[in-house]
Design an enzyme around this catalytic site. Structure first.
Site, PDB file in Angstrom:
ATOM      1  N   HIS A 238      54.145 -13.308 -20.967  1.00  0.00           N
ATOM      2  CA  HIS A 238      53.821 -12.062 -21.666  1.00  0.00           C
ATOM      3  C   HIS A 238      54.234 -10.849 -20.851  1.00  0.00           C
ATOM      4  O   HIS A 238      54.253 -10.864 -19.616  1.00  0.00           O
ATOM      5  CB  HIS A 238      52.353 -11.999 -22.076  1.00  0.00           C
ATOM      6  CG  HIS A 238      51.350 -12.096 -20.962  1.00  0.00           C
ATOM      7  ND1 HIS A 238      50.964 -11.015 -20.213  1.00  0.00           N
ATOM      8  CD2 HIS A 238      50.626 -13.149 -20.500  1.00  0.00           C
ATOM      9  CE1 HIS A 238      50.050 -11.382 -19.335  1.00  0.00           C
ATOM     10  NE2 HIS A 238      49.827 -12.677 -19.476  1.00  0.00           N
TER      11      HIS A 238
ATOM     12  N   ASP B 264      52.818  -7.695 -21.083  1.00  0.00           N
ATOM     13  CA  ASP B 264      51.759  -6.731 -20.820  1.00  0.00           C
ATOM     14  C   ASP B 264      50.923  -7.116 -19.605  1.00  0.00           C
ATOM     15  O   ASP B 264      50.906  -8.275 -19.179  1.00  0.00           O
ATOM     16  CB  ASP B 264      50.854  -6.587 -22.050  1.00  0.00           C
ATOM     17  CG  ASP B 264      50.233  -7.913 -22.478  1.00  0.00           C
ATOM     18  OD1 ASP B 264      50.947  -8.931 -22.468  1.00  0.00           O
ATOM     19  OD2 ASP B 264      49.036  -7.938 -22.825  1.00  0.00           O
TER      20      ASP B 264
ATOM     21  N   GLU C  11      49.294 -10.060 -25.074  1.00  0.00           N
ATOM     22  CA  GLU C  11      48.552 -11.281 -24.740  1.00  0.00           C
ATOM     23  C   GLU C  11      47.173 -10.969 -24.199  1.00  0.00           C
ATOM     24  O   GLU C  11      46.196 -11.655 -24.512  1.00  0.00           O
ATOM     25  CB  GLU C  11      49.346 -12.096 -23.714  1.00  0.00           C
ATOM     26  CG  GLU C  11      48.829 -13.519 -23.492  1.00  0.00           C
ATOM     27  CD  GLU C  11      47.709 -13.612 -22.454  1.00  0.00           C
ATOM     28  OE1 GLU C  11      47.040 -14.663 -22.389  1.00  0.00           O
ATOM     29  OE2 GLU C  11      47.489 -12.633 -21.708  1.00  0.00           O
ATOM     30  N   GLU C  12      47.087  -9.918 -23.397  1.00  0.00           N
ATOM     31  CA  GLU C  12      45.823  -9.596 -22.747  1.00  0.00           C
ATOM     32  C   GLU C  12      44.768  -9.063 -23.709  1.00  0.00           C
ATOM     33  O   GLU C  12      43.577  -9.054 -23.387  1.00  0.00           O
ATOM     34  CB  GLU C  12      46.055  -8.566 -21.629  1.00  0.00           C
ATOM     35  CG  GLU C  12      46.930  -9.054 -20.490  1.00  0.00           C
ATOM     36  CD  GLU C  12      46.248 -10.083 -19.606  1.00  0.00           C
ATOM     37  OE1 GLU C  12      45.101 -10.481 -19.924  1.00  0.00           O
ATOM     38  OE2 GLU C  12      46.863 -10.508 -18.613  1.00  0.00           O
TER      39      GLU C  12
ATOM     40  N   GLU D 267      51.851 -18.930 -17.171  1.00  0.00           N
ATOM     41  CA  GLU D 267      50.644 -18.291 -16.662  1.00  0.00           C
ATOM     42  C   GLU D 267      50.329 -18.821 -15.258  1.00  0.00           C
ATOM     43  O   GLU D 267      50.680 -19.956 -14.924  1.00  0.00           O
ATOM     44  CB  GLU D 267      49.455 -18.572 -17.586  1.00  0.00           C
ATOM     45  CG  GLU D 267      49.495 -17.858 -18.916  1.00  0.00           C
ATOM     46  CD  GLU D 267      48.970 -16.425 -18.840  1.00  0.00           C
ATOM     47  OE1 GLU D 267      48.723 -15.942 -17.715  1.00  0.00           O
ATOM     48  OE2 GLU D 267      48.820 -15.806 -19.909  1.00  0.00           O
TER      49      GLU D 267
ATOM     50  N   HIS E 105      43.836  -9.903 -12.710  1.00  0.00           N
ATOM     51  CA  HIS E 105      42.922  -8.843 -13.146  1.00  0.00           C
ATOM     52  C   HIS E 105      42.138  -8.220 -11.988  1.00  0.00           C
ATOM     53  O   HIS E 105      41.244  -7.414 -12.227  1.00  0.00           O
ATOM     54  CB  HIS E 105      41.936  -9.354 -14.207  1.00  0.00           C
ATOM     55  CG  HIS E 105      42.595  -9.811 -15.472  1.00  0.00           C
ATOM     56  ND1 HIS E 105      41.933  -9.839 -16.679  1.00  0.00           N
ATOM     57  CD2 HIS E 105      43.846 -10.268 -15.734  1.00  0.00           C
ATOM     58  CE1 HIS E 105      42.751 -10.300 -17.621  1.00  0.00           C
ATOM     59  NE2 HIS E 105      43.924 -10.566 -17.064  1.00  0.00           N
TER      60      HIS E 105
END
Length: 387
Positions: A73, A75, A140-141, A166, A357
């Site tokens: 992804h 983002d 995606e997030e 991922e 994150h």
């Protein structure tokens, strides 16, 4: 251009991190990646726009035959408190063999490794027994709606297999199954009144708490335990309500997060919550409504599928030791892609660390470079096995 220089490989990742695709503006990254494939006319580059400034990117190489999907992804999440970072999160910095920056782990390192692997295969004119398709997604997030859009448009139909890049604990784990997710919101409408005369009002918070208490009782019946993923989880993550301390609240809202397992399709949770809402709304004073935000089904897989076996074989050959085959507690774009036509399995294997994150997010440089080599060899080997 053959990416034999480590600096060039790292430069691709650095450039991606510099692009501030914080839950938006993914077109910047799509433009950059598309430009990297421009010197190769044999690469088929396609875009699918989700919204202004938000383009999914699909790149297919190879002439014909079965298609292996490789997905990442575009983002990233917001960097949070900048004071908690040792460097600007969008000016990547290398310290002690680690590259720091927002998205370094989740998951621009995986995305960059896929792209560099495909570029090297093109530059080397590597014969392929099929095709490789990059599926670079938006959003995606915040709900995996880029993957949903690509799936609906047919880009994942009849894949032979799918690899999601991922982060998997520094490329140490091979994921074949994962939990699903349901984000939901319940709004309770009451009637305002002075707190000295509560009998003239309807307490929206009380009604919301009644829903929550009863929901916990009903969810307790979902007792099955997945041997890899464990049981379901249900957390209330946000509550808001009331106007001021001496007024009966006329409105309250609650948001919750459910993590599901393959044993329970999402519909059983929908039915449980909707039935409870309907029952409570039959009572005097109750006015509850329920909405969902981009729910995803759990991914059911088998630890001995052909794509797992190929990945294990290539991993053993490259690293000299077996990879741990396990599951993931988080959701990923695979949940959407697996809704496509055809019958294929997905795996998750990426170079990022366990700092997703977080502040000072990083990827090990050597792990990122190893992922590039793995993706090339895995794609070649997997497509051969489809013949």
């Amino acid at each position: 251009m053959i990416f034999l220089d480590e600096k060039q490989k790292i430069a691709v990742l650095k450039k991606l991190i510099q692009l501030k695709t914080i839950n938006d503006h993914e077109t910047q990254a799509a433009n950059y990646l598309a430009a990297l494939f421009a010197p190769y006319p044999q690469a088929k580059v396609q875009r699918l726009t989700y919204a202004p400034g938000r383009d999914n990117l699909v790149v297919t190489i190879g002439e014909s035959g079965p298609i292996l999907g490789l997905s990442g992804h575009l983002d990233v999440v917001a960097p949070g408190n900048l004071a908690d970072w040792q460097n600007d999160p969008f000016i990547p910095e290398i310290r002690a063999g680690k590259l720091y920056g927002r998205g370094a782990a989740d998951m621009k390192s995986g995305l960059a490794a896929i792209v560099v692997a495909m570029l090297e295969l093109l530059a080397k004119k590597q014969p392929l027994a099929g095709r490789i398709r990059l599926l670079a997604t938006v959003g995606e997030e915040t709900g995996e709606y880029g993957a949903a859009q690509l799936t609906k448009a047919g880009f994942a139909d009849y894949l032979a297999g799918l690899l999601i890049a991922e982060p998997t604990d520094g490329f140490k784990k091979l994921i074949y199954t994962s939990r699903g997710v349901i984000d939901y919101q319940v709004i309770s409408i009451g009637k305002a009144a002075h707190s000295a005369r509560p009998q003239f009002g309807i307490n929206a918070i009380d009604n919301l708490l009644t829903f929550y208490r009863e929901l916990k009782i009903r969810f307790a019946k979902f007792t099955k335990i997945d041997p890899i993923l464990g049981g379901i989880t249900h957390s209330i993550t946000k509550i808001n309500g009331g106007e001021q301390v001496n007024s009966i609240p006329s409105k309250a809202e609650m948001m919750g997060n459910i993590r599901t397992i393959p044993a329970y399709p999402n519909r059983v949770f929908y039915e449980t919550m909707e039935n409870l809402i309907n029952e409570l709304n039959q009572k005097p004073g109750f006015k509850l409504s329920l909405t969902y935000s981009f729910p995803e089904e759990a991914i059911f897989g088998t630890p001995d599928s052909p794509i797992i076996q190929t990945a294990q074989k290539v991993y053993q050959r490259l690293f000299g030791h077996p990879v741990e085959v396990t599951g993931s507690l988080g959701a990923n774009d695979g949940a959407e892609f697996l809704q496509a036509k055809g019958n294929f399995n997905s795996i998750e294997l990426g170079p990022g660390s366990q700092t997703s994150h977080q502040s000072n997010e990083y990827v090990e440089i050597n792990t990122y470079l190893q992922a590039i080599e793995f993706y090339q060899q895995f794609a070649i080997e997997f497509l051969k096995q489809q013949q």
